[in-house]
Every structure is written in structure tokens, then in C-alpha cells.
Write a protein that holds these residues in place. Structure first.
Motif, PDB file in Angstrom:
ATOM      1  N   VAL A  65       0.830  -1.202   0.000  1.00 47.71           N
ATOM      2  CA  VAL A  65       0.000   0.000   0.000  1.00 47.71           C
ATOM      3  C   VAL A  65       0.867   1.256   0.000  1.00 47.71           C
ATOM      4  N   PHE A  66       0.327   2.312  -0.585  1.00 49.52           N
ATOM      5  CA  PHE A  66       1.005   3.597  -0.580  1.00 49.52           C
ATOM      6  C   PHE A  66       0.886   4.229   0.802  1.00 49.52           C
ATOM      7  N   LEU A  67       2.017   4.611   1.376  1.00 51.80           N
ATOM      8  CA  LEU A  67       2.046   5.290   2.668  1.00 51.80           C
ATOM      9  C   LEU A  67       2.223   6.788   2.437  1.00 51.80           C
ATOM     10  N   GLY A  68       1.177   7.544   2.688  1.00 48.88           N
ATOM     11  CA  GLY A  68       1.267   8.991   2.580  1.00 48.88           C
ATOM     12  C   GLY A  68       1.283   9.598   3.964  1.00 48.88           C
ATOM     13  N   GLY A  69       2.136  10.567   4.179  1.00 50.20           N
ATOM     14  CA  GLY A  69       2.189  11.148   5.509  1.00 50.20           C
ATOM     15  C   GLY A  69       3.240  12.213   5.645  1.00 50.20           C
ATOM     16  N   SER A  70       3.796  12.325   6.831  1.00 50.80           N
ATOM     17  CA  SER A  70       4.728  13.398   7.142  1.00 50.80           C
ATOM     18  C   SER A  70       6.020  12.882   7.743  1.00 50.80           C
ATOM     19  N   ASN A  71       7.076  13.644   7.501  1.00 48.96           N
ATOM     20  CA  ASN A  71       8.367  13.441   8.152  1.00 48.96           C
ATOM     21  C   ASN A  71       8.649  14.610   9.078  1.00 48.96           C
ATOM     22  N   LEU A  72       9.643  14.436   9.921  1.00 51.13           N
ATOM     23  CA  LEU A  72      10.134  15.503  10.781  1.00 51.13           C
ATOM     24  C   LEU A  72      11.567  15.816  10.394  1.00 51.13           C
ATOM     25  N   GLY A  73      11.912  17.076  10.386  1.00 50.76           N
ATOM     26  CA  GLY A  73      13.263  17.466  10.024  1.00 50.76           C
ATOM     27  C   GLY A  73      13.735  18.661  10.823  1.00 50.76           C
ATOM     28  N   ILE A  74      15.004  18.990  10.634  1.00 49.56           N
ATOM     29  CA  ILE A  74      15.616  20.146  11.289  1.00 49.56           C
ATOM     30  C   ILE A  74      16.223  21.028  10.202  1.00 49.56           C
ATOM     31  N   PRO A  75      15.849  22.291  10.132  1.00 50.33           N
ATOM     32  CA  PRO A  75      16.458  23.190   9.151  1.00 50.33           C
ATOM     33  C   PRO A  75      17.970  23.286   9.344  1.00 50.33           C
ATOM     34  N   ALA A  76      18.688  23.360   8.245  1.00 52.51           N
ATOM     35  CA  ALA A  76      20.150  23.414   8.316  1.00 52.51           C
ATOM     36  C   ALA A  76      20.633  24.656   9.054  1.00 52.51           C
ATOM     37  N   ASN A  77      19.856  25.711   9.036  1.00 53.68           N
ATOM     38  CA  ASN A  77      20.259  26.960   9.688  1.00 53.68           C
ATOM     39  C   ASN A  77      19.798  27.074  11.131  1.00 53.68           C
ATOM     40  N   SER A  78      19.249  26.006  11.692  1.00 53.83           N
ATOM     41  CA  SER A  78      18.800  26.054  13.074  1.00 53.83           C
ATOM     42  C   SER A  78      19.969  26.417  13.995  1.00 53.83           C
ATOM     43  N   LYS A  79      19.707  27.329  14.932  1.00 50.35           N
ATOM     44  CA  LYS A  79      20.726  27.720  15.898  1.00 50.35           C
ATOM     45  C   LYS A  79      20.677  26.835  17.143  1.00 50.35           C
ATOM     46  N   ASN A  80      19.760  25.874  17.136  1.00 47.48           N
ATOM     47  CA  ASN A  80      19.585  24.989  18.297  1.00 47.48           C
ATOM     48  C   ASN A  80      19.591  23.525  17.858  1.00 47.48           C
ATOM     49  N   LEU A  81      20.600  23.162  17.093  1.00 47.86           N
ATOM     50  CA  LEU A  81      20.629  21.843  16.479  1.00 47.86           C
ATOM     51  C   LEU A  81      20.566  20.721  17.509  1.00 47.86           C
ATOM     52  N   ASN A  82      21.353  20.814  18.560  1.00 43.15           N
ATOM     53  CA  ASN A  82      21.385  19.734  19.547  1.00 43.15           C
ATOM     54  C   ASN A  82      20.055  19.610  20.285  1.00 43.15           C
ATOM     55  N   ALA A  83      19.491  20.752  20.674  1.00 46.48           N
ATOM     56  CA  ALA A  83      18.197  20.714  21.354  1.00 46.48           C
ATOM     57  C   ALA A  83      17.112  20.190  20.412  1.00 46.48           C
ATOM     58  N   ALA A  84      17.197  20.562  19.128  1.00 48.65           N
ATOM     59  CA  ALA A  84      16.216  20.074  18.152  1.00 48.65           C
ATOM     60  C   ALA A  84      16.304  18.560  18.014  1.00 48.65           C
ATOM     61  N   LYS A  85      17.520  18.041  18.020  1.00 48.51           N
ATOM     62  CA  LYS A  85      17.683  16.584  17.951  1.00 48.51           C
ATOM     63  C   LYS A  85      17.094  15.907  19.181  1.00 48.51           C
ATOM     64  N   ASP A  86      17.275  16.526  20.346  1.00 49.34           N
ATOM     65  CA  ASP A  86      16.688  15.960  21.562  1.00 49.34           C
ATOM     66  C   ASP A  86      15.169  15.948  21.481  1.00 49.34           C
ATOM     67  N   TYR A  87      14.598  16.980  20.876  1.00 55.50           N
ATOM     68  CA  TYR A  87      13.148  17.051  20.725  1.00 55.50           C
ATOM     69  C   TYR A  87      12.655  15.927  19.811  1.00 55.50           C
ATOM     70  N   LEU A  88      13.357  15.713  18.712  1.00 55.12           N
ATOM     71  CA  LEU A  88      12.984  14.624  17.798  1.00 55.12           C
ATOM     72  C   LEU A  88      13.156  13.267  18.459  1.00 55.12           C
ATOM     73  N   LYS A  89      14.187  13.142  19.281  1.00 51.29           N
ATOM     74  CA  LYS A  89      14.404  11.875  19.988  1.00 51.29           C
ATOM     75  C   LYS A  89      13.222  11.558  20.887  1.00 51.29           C
TER      76      LYS A  89
END
Length: 425
Positions: free
Chosen positions: A309-333
């Protein structure tokens, strides 16, 4: 219907501003005092109860960090993301459609998350969702949630037609259609299966089940393969269903024009290929359909198996210019953990992690969707796929031309391949 399922991506049609090229991304220290983590999720994606608990838990474990949670609307989101991701002050966590992810990854505006896949529960990602977050051998998006189609049917009509169990093969499916027509066919408005001529999402299941595909990777692009034997077999089965069911659905429109749930709600349709929540739409016309409706996975030609079946939906990502990369990764975790993925499933979505889909079993229709999702796939991860959906979709044109007899199957598939190659090749 979930908004993202009817969103035309149109990603490749939008060029990023030349003066807003992405940088390498900030390293913002996790838990740094007075930090603000800006999170963009889409309207209807996650229940407020989930996001309230998630944000509170994140802030508790990251003293000094405040989550600025902003719900975005699907209408106009493509342009808004394009502008935001090219800026020096983008949000830190974003939700993007899984057919949009390759485009943004190709523009260099998403952070490379390849080294953090294990932190995001990567070993449990649904196999069919993982490729949509990848580009150039790297991971830029992690599966958030999805949905997939199933066959929704009238249990009372099946019983009256002497069908004792849902079909578990395409042969049994055709047999059920024949029995339904024998029982109810004297009614000129009856349709054993409502199947519009341009439901390319359903077509994908039949193509994949017969060993075909839309396209295959070819270097840095894709080569259309709708003229392969397997793809043609899937197209032929689609026509077989249309002919066998004598559906009155238009051959030149899709499942949204008219809304198939409304047609089902009129009480003259025994089956349609759709999403679980479409029953609620139908029940606005006939409330009894809530109890009368059941579902089964789209059958495979191989007895006892289900079609992909076709799976349609959403992904989560972090913008390359984020000034809070580590915190953003913790949020995704945290968001990709079993706790919150299970909550997503309980809300009626297929979670991005296969280990948590079983939470959907509380809903009879959702449980069927959850089981079928394990054999799910995505469309080719081309940065230009948005042009396929938002423009003159070659798959739709192929279906109409073949079903109406305007083109032979060889002509229809060859023309569709040529059109696809111009878009994603």
C-alpha cells in the motif's frame, strides 16, 4: 480526510531565493539558558494532549529552554517553508510531507540526520516510510506518521450476498463482487465497488503486487517503468475491477471528485478503497454506516497475503540553519520515542515506528490500516515528485486513456513513461 493526503506538493516549482542559501546549521548547546526552540507541526497532525505533554516533558528535561510551539496550516505551507528554510532564523523542528522531503533535502536547507538515526528509534521505522526521508544516501527526515488505504465494505450487504468472510486474495475479491451483483444488481444504482478512473493511489497497490513499479533509480534521477510487465499487469487488474463491478464512478476524475465517502453514504455502494475516517464522512449522511462498515486489507494476487500500500504522511526534520541543532535533535528523539508514537497511533494515525502500530487495534478500521501499513511503500524519492502530483499527473492520464479505450495498454504506459521521465528523469 487528512489534509496532507490532498495536498499538492508542487515542491519543484518553487525556487529558493538566491540570497538565502542555507548555512551549515547552528550547534546550539542543549539546555542552554534562555534558549527558545521553535517547533512547527501541521494542523491536525498531533492531538493537543500529546503536544502539551511532550513540550512540558522536554522543557523539564532542558532547564532554560522554552518550546515555542506553532501549529501551521496546510494551505500555503509550501511557500512558507520555502521562505523560512532559506532564512537565517528558521524554526528548529519542522513537519514536512514525505513527498516534499527530497526536494528540500536537494536544496541543502535540511540538516543531515544520518548520524542520529539510532537516537530517533531508527531500527523501528516502518520500512515503507524510511526512503522518503533520504536523499543522496543520507537521512534528512524521520518518519512522523502516515496513513494507507484499505477496502471499506458493508458488512450487512456481504452477509445478505452469502459472503462469509472478507476476501484474502484478488480471486476471492472478484468472486465477492460477482455475488454482490447477483444479489443487488437489480437495483440500477447499486455498485459492488465504487472505483473512480483516476485513483492512482489504489493503482500503486496493484502495480506493486504484480512486481511492477512507477520508476527505478537511474543515476541521480529516475527512469519510469510503467511499461514493464508487472506494471501493465497491475493496470490490467484495475480495469478488471472496474469492469467486474460495473462501477458508475467517472473515469476521468479521482476519489475526491466527487468525494467517494459521500457516494458510499448514499447507501448504494458495497465497497470502496479508502481511508478509515472516510466512514465518518459517510455517516453524516447515514449514521447507521458506522456500525455497518468493516474493512479488509487490499488483497494480493497471492492468497493469504496483502497487496503493498502507498504510505502517505509526514516526516520531521531540522532546518540546516537552526541555531539549536542539539536541542532540536533531543526534541525529535523524544517525539520519536515509543511513548509518543503510541499516542499518535491511539489518535488514529499509523506511527512512524512499526513497533507501535498495534496501538491502532482499538479501532476496527484502524487495526486493518495498521496491519496493511507493514507492507507499505512510498513514491519515488525524487526532488521533482511534487510536479507529478501538482501538475498533469501522468498516472491519472494513463488510467483514463486505458479505461476509456482511447489508448491501448502499450500506448498508455509508453506515453505515461515519457511524461514521467520529463518530470522526474
Amino acid at each position: 480526510m487528512k489534509p496532507w493526503l490532498k495536498l499538492a506538493a508542487g515542491a519543484a516549482a518553487l525556487a529558493l531565493a538566491a540570497g538565502g542559501c542555507a548555512g551549515s546549521g547552528g550547534s546550539g548547546a542543549t539546555g542552554a539558558p534562555n534558549d527558545t526552540l521553535t517547533v512547527w507541526l501541521m494542523s491536525g497532525s498531533a492531538p493537543t494532549t500529546l503536544t502539551d505533554e511532550l513540550n512540558k516533558e522536554f522543557e523539564t528535561s532542558h532547564p532554560g529552554v522554552t518550546v515555542k510551539y506553532e501549529v501551521q496550516q496546510w494551505d500555503g505551507i509550501q511557500q512558507k517553508l520555502t521562505t523560512a528554510l532559506a532564512s537565517e532564523q528558521p524554526p528548529d523542528v519542522i513537519e514536512i510531507g514525505n513527498t516534499q522531503t527530497p526536494f528540500f533535502a536537494s536544496q541543502g536547507v535540511l540538516a543531515d540526520l544520518s548520524g542520529s538515526v539510532n537516537d530517533f528509534n531508527g531500527s523501528q521505522w516502518l520500512a515503507g516510510l524510511k526512503p522518503s526521508g533520504e536523499y543522496g544516501g543520507k537521512t534528512y527526515g524521520i518518519p512522523f506518521y502516515a496513513a494507507n488505504r484499505e477496502v471499506i465494505y458493508r458488512k450487512d450487504m456481504f452477509e445478505q450476498a452469502g459472503i462469509t468472510a472478507p476476501p484474502t486474495s484478488t480471486a476471492q475479491w472478484l468472486d465477492a463482487i460477482a455475488k454482490l451483483r447477483a444479489k443487488f444488481g437489480s437495483d440500477p444504482d447499486f455498485q459492488a465497488l465504487y472505483l473512480p478512473g483516476q485513483d492512482w493511489y489504489a493503482l500503486l497497490s496493484f502495480i506493486w503486487d504484480n512486481g511492477g513499479d512507477i520508476a527505478q533509480p537511474s543515476g541521480t534521477s529516475f527512469k519510469a517503468t510503467l511499461d514493464s510487465a508487472g506494471s501493465k499487469a497491475g493496470l490490467e487488474f484495475y480495469k478488471q475491477l472496474v469492469d467486474a463491478s460495473a462501477t458508475k464512478a467517472p473515469k476521468d476524475t479521482d476519489e475526491a471528485n466527487p468525494q467517494q465517502a459521500t457516494i458510499y453514504g448514499a447507501g448504494k455502494v458495497a465497497m470502496f478503497i479508502g481511508l478509515p475516517w472516510e466512514v465518518a464522512t459517510a455517516a453524516k449522511t447515514d449514521p447507521s454506516l458506522t456500525d455497518k462498515s468493516g474493512a479488509f486489507p487490499i488483497p494480493s494476487k497471492t492468497a493469504g497475503q496483502t497487496a503493498p500500500v502507498f504510505l502517505g504522511g509526514s516526516n520531521l526534520g531540522i532546518p540546516a540553519n537552526s541555531k539549536n541543532l542539539n536541542a532540536a535533535k533531543d526534541y525529535l528523539k523524544l517525539l520519536s520515542s515509543a511513548k509518543y508514537q503510541t499516542d499518535l497511533a491511539a489518535a488514529g494515525d499509523v506511527p512512524g515506528t512499526s513497533s507501535d502500530v498495534n496501538a491502532l487495534t482499538k479501532d476496527p478500521l484502524g487495526s486493518v490500516m495498521a496491519e496493511a501499513s507493514k507492507n507499505g511503500r512510498a513514491v519515488p524519492a525524487s526532488p521533482k515528485w511534487g510536479d507529478v502530483e501538482s501538475g498533469q499527473n501522468p498516472l491519472k492520464d494513463m488510467l483514463t486513456a486505458y479505461l476509456t479505450g482511447k489508448k491501448t495498454i502499450d500506448q498508455a504506459t509508453a506515453d505515461a513513461d515519457a511524461a514521467l521521465d520529463k518530470l522526474i528523469g
